[in-house]
Motif scaffolding. Sequence first.
Motif, PDB file in Angstrom:
ATOM      1  N   PRO A   1       0.662 -34.153   7.970  1.00  0.00           N
ATOM      2  CA  PRO A   1       1.306 -34.457   9.275  1.00  0.00           C
ATOM      3  C   PRO A   1       2.545 -33.398   9.609  1.00  0.00           C
ATOM      4  O   PRO A   1       2.701 -33.192  10.654  1.00  0.00           O
ATOM      5  CB  PRO A   1       2.069 -35.613   8.731  1.00  0.00           C
ATOM      6  N   LEU A   2       2.951 -32.913   8.511  1.00  0.00           N
ATOM      7  CA  LEU A   2       4.033 -31.765   8.820  1.00  0.00           C
ATOM      8  C   LEU A   2       3.493 -30.449   9.232  1.00  0.00           C
ATOM      9  O   LEU A   2       3.810 -29.936  10.289  1.00  0.00           O
ATOM     10  CB  LEU A   2       4.743 -31.356   7.332  1.00  0.00           C
ATOM     11  N   ALA A   3       2.166 -30.329   8.949  1.00  0.00           N
ATOM     12  CA  ALA A   3       1.583 -29.149   9.522  1.00  0.00           C
ATOM     13  C   ALA A   3       1.087 -29.460  11.029  1.00  0.00           C
ATOM     14  O   ALA A   3       1.290 -28.429  12.031  1.00  0.00           O
ATOM     15  CB  ALA A   3       0.248 -28.909   8.859  1.00  0.00           C
ATOM     16  N   LEU A   4       0.599 -30.551  11.276  1.00  0.00           N
ATOM     17  CA  LEU A   4       0.516 -30.868  12.747  1.00  0.00           C
ATOM     18  C   LEU A   4       1.513 -31.032  13.576  1.00  0.00           C
ATOM     19  O   LEU A   4       1.357 -30.527  14.697  1.00  0.00           O
ATOM     20  CB  LEU A   4      -0.404 -32.333  12.761  1.00  0.00           C
ATOM     21  N   TRP A   5       2.691 -31.553  13.114  1.00  0.00           N
ATOM     22  CA  TRP A   5       3.963 -31.304  13.670  1.00  0.00           C
ATOM     23  C   TRP A   5       4.270 -29.838  13.953  1.00  0.00           C
ATOM     24  O   TRP A   5       4.591 -29.643  15.214  1.00  0.00           O
ATOM     25  CB  TRP A   5       4.870 -31.976  12.654  1.00  0.00           C
ATOM     26  N   ILE A   6       4.237 -28.984  13.158  1.00  0.00           N
ATOM     27  CA  ILE A   6       4.462 -27.669  13.236  1.00  0.00           C
ATOM     28  C   ILE A   6       3.527 -26.959  14.160  1.00  0.00           C
ATOM     29  O   ILE A   6       4.067 -26.231  15.209  1.00  0.00           O
ATOM     30  CB  ILE A   6       4.359 -26.972  11.919  1.00  0.00           C
ATOM     31  N   ILE A   7       2.238 -27.259  14.146  1.00  0.00           N
ATOM     32  CA  ILE A   7       1.175 -26.606  15.204  1.00  0.00           C
ATOM     33  C   ILE A   7       1.688 -27.233  16.649  1.00  0.00           C
ATOM     34  O   ILE A   7       1.503 -26.370  17.541  1.00  0.00           O
ATOM     35  CB  ILE A   7      -0.136 -27.357  14.770  1.00  0.00           C
ATOM     36  N   LEU A   8       2.067 -28.453  16.721  1.00  0.00           N
ATOM     37  CA  LEU A   8       2.356 -29.028  18.114  1.00  0.00           C
ATOM     38  C   LEU A   8       3.576 -28.156  18.764  1.00  0.00           C
ATOM     39  O   LEU A   8       3.757 -27.780  19.824  1.00  0.00           O
ATOM     40  CB  LEU A   8       2.596 -30.463  18.119  1.00  0.00           C
ATOM     41  N   LYS A   9       4.540 -27.993  17.951  1.00  0.00           N
ATOM     42  CA  LYS A   9       5.817 -27.345  18.148  1.00  0.00           C
ATOM     43  C   LYS A   9       5.340 -26.087  18.790  1.00  0.00           C
ATOM     44  O   LYS A   9       6.116 -25.480  19.482  1.00  0.00           O
ATOM     45  CB  LYS A   9       6.702 -27.333  17.088  1.00  0.00           C
ATOM     46  N   ILE A  10       4.747 -25.240  17.935  1.00  0.00           N
ATOM     47  CA  ILE A  10       4.192 -23.946  18.243  1.00  0.00           C
ATOM     48  C   ILE A  10       3.308 -23.882  19.710  1.00  0.00           C
ATOM     49  O   ILE A  10       3.717 -23.045  20.595  1.00  0.00           O
ATOM     50  CB  ILE A  10       3.280 -23.122  17.099  1.00  0.00           C
ATOM     51  N   VAL A  11       2.392 -24.701  19.767  1.00  0.00           N
ATOM     52  CA  VAL A  11       1.722 -24.987  21.093  1.00  0.00           C
ATOM     53  C   VAL A  11       2.675 -25.183  22.263  1.00  0.00           C
ATOM     54  O   VAL A  11       2.417 -24.490  23.094  1.00  0.00           O
ATOM     55  CB  VAL A  11       0.584 -25.911  20.829  1.00  0.00           C
ATOM     56  N   ARG A  12       3.775 -26.128  21.816  1.00  0.00           N
ATOM     57  CA  ARG A  12       4.515 -26.471  22.940  1.00  0.00           C
ATOM     58  C   ARG A  12       5.514 -25.198  23.445  1.00  0.00           C
ATOM     59  O   ARG A  12       6.023 -25.411  24.480  1.00  0.00           O
ATOM     60  CB  ARG A  12       5.329 -27.664  22.547  1.00  0.00           C
ATOM     61  N   LYS A  13       5.538 -24.075  22.652  1.00  0.00           N
ATOM     62  CA  LYS A  13       6.441 -23.246  22.781  1.00  0.00           C
ATOM     63  C   LYS A  13       5.663 -22.362  24.209  1.00  0.00           C
ATOM     64  O   LYS A  13       6.364 -21.580  24.746  1.00  0.00           O
ATOM     65  CB  LYS A  13       6.486 -22.300  21.830  1.00  0.00           C
ATOM     66  N   ASN A  14       4.379 -22.332  24.397  1.00  0.00           N
ATOM     67  CA  ASN A  14       3.687 -21.966  25.360  1.00  0.00           C
ATOM     68  C   ASN A  14       3.708 -22.783  26.379  1.00  0.00           C
ATOM     69  O   ASN A  14       3.370 -24.159  26.194  1.00  0.00           O
ATOM     70  CB  ASN A  14       2.309 -21.435  24.903  1.00  0.00           C
ATOM     71  N   LYS A  15       3.866 -22.305  27.691  1.00  0.00           N
ATOM     72  CA  LYS A  15       3.860 -23.004  28.925  1.00  0.00           C
ATOM     73  C   LYS A  15       2.409 -23.982  29.232  1.00  0.00           C
ATOM     74  O   LYS A  15       2.550 -25.290  29.446  1.00  0.00           O
ATOM     75  CB  LYS A  15       4.195 -22.404  30.162  1.00  0.00           C
ATOM     76  N   THR A  16       1.345 -23.184  29.123  1.00  0.00           N
ATOM     77  CA  THR A  16       0.047 -23.948  29.203  1.00  0.00           C
ATOM     78  C   THR A  16      -0.100 -24.843  27.968  1.00  0.00           C
ATOM     79  O   THR A  16      -0.657 -26.009  28.424  1.00  0.00           O
ATOM     80  CB  THR A  16      -0.867 -22.813  29.374  1.00  0.00           C
TER      81      THR A  16
END
Length: 420
Positions: A247-262
């Motif tokens: 879950p922590l890895a998924l949360w971090i991945i989502l955070k990184i993905v959301r840094k990009n506008k697309t």
Amino acid sequence: MPTFQYEATDNTGLEVKDKIEATSEQEAQQKIREKGFYVTRITEQGRASKKKTKADTAKDAAAKKKPKKKGSFSFGGVSAKQLTTFTRQLSTLQDAGLPILRSLRILENQAKPGPLKGSLSGVIEDIESGSTLSEAMGKQPKAFNNLYVNMVRAGEAGGALEIILQRLAEFMERAQSLKRKVQGAMIYPVAVITVATGIVGFIMYWIVPKFKKIFDDFGTELPGMTVALIGFSDAVVNYWYLAPAIPLALWIILKIVRKNKTGAYIVDWCSLRIPLLGIILKKSIVARTCRTLGTLVASGVPILEALSITRDTAGNAVFVKAFDHINAAIREGEAMAVPLKETRTVDDIVVNMVDVGEETGALDTMLYKVADVYDEEVGVLVEGLVNMLEPLMVVVLGLIVGFIVIALFMPLIKLLNDLA
């Protein structure tokens, strides 16, 4: 009399650039509003090049020598609950006719040490130095966001600060009420799921391995259900650290993905299409943005500035893009209802109510009505979700427990039969 250079927009969204004479910036903004324009920028001509007199220089030197108040140092920001309580209390004090500086000092003295008390100290100090309330609050982003500062500025310009504070307090109280309702409804299912997960984890980590040892000692042939259960138990024992890590890895991945506008747009678009949860999320965003926009419009904030502020409170890239489209369309002279319909982010009822609001000049009232309706719908949907989760959790937990019992006792029964 000072001359102010200003940029504004009219009711059709067309830009206007002109000059106006007034004794202060607040009076200039009031005169511009009386013309039917919405101020987007205003500056006093010759202010930057104005030479300081000896009195001004002495005043500046005295201000520098004046000891600054030490605010309480703290980490983090002011909670929504604290800010809501503060706004209601400030509104009450202003309604009673107290000067703003005295009201702030009263609230500062009764505040507990923390971010709010530190921010109030800074606000009081800036007001004593000659700043307006909105300017002072704008320097304390930990406590007062863009929405708050702009509404206070509108209240100062219109000479109705106590009314604006009342509206702001009501707005924040409604938002807190909806948040408490949703959180309260989710406490029971979250608690049950957490306890159930802990119990199942305990059985997998401690109980099943003991049964496995018994089966190995007697050399019993195990059925498929038992083999599957023991395999899952072995995975829990050997890779238990993956339970919090995944879950922590998924949360971090989502955070990184959301840094990009697309990436943020894709994630938010997918979240709005989750069965039932997506509907609740969408309606809560519509309710929040409509109430925010309605409050800003009712407070006299220019429509383009109000849309920009509301855009920042959406919290979803899909709605952010929609507000950008609406803002651009209004700048080109269109009404709000047309581009709102083109975004396809809201139901037709919202578009029609906005359209009626623009035609009748009661846009803020219609936005409030939309927010009230959607707040009620969110409450009903959350309650329905909880009512649906309760029997669903009972069934799922029953299946899990039943599977574990059957998988463990089938070999035991066979073992007892062989011994007999």
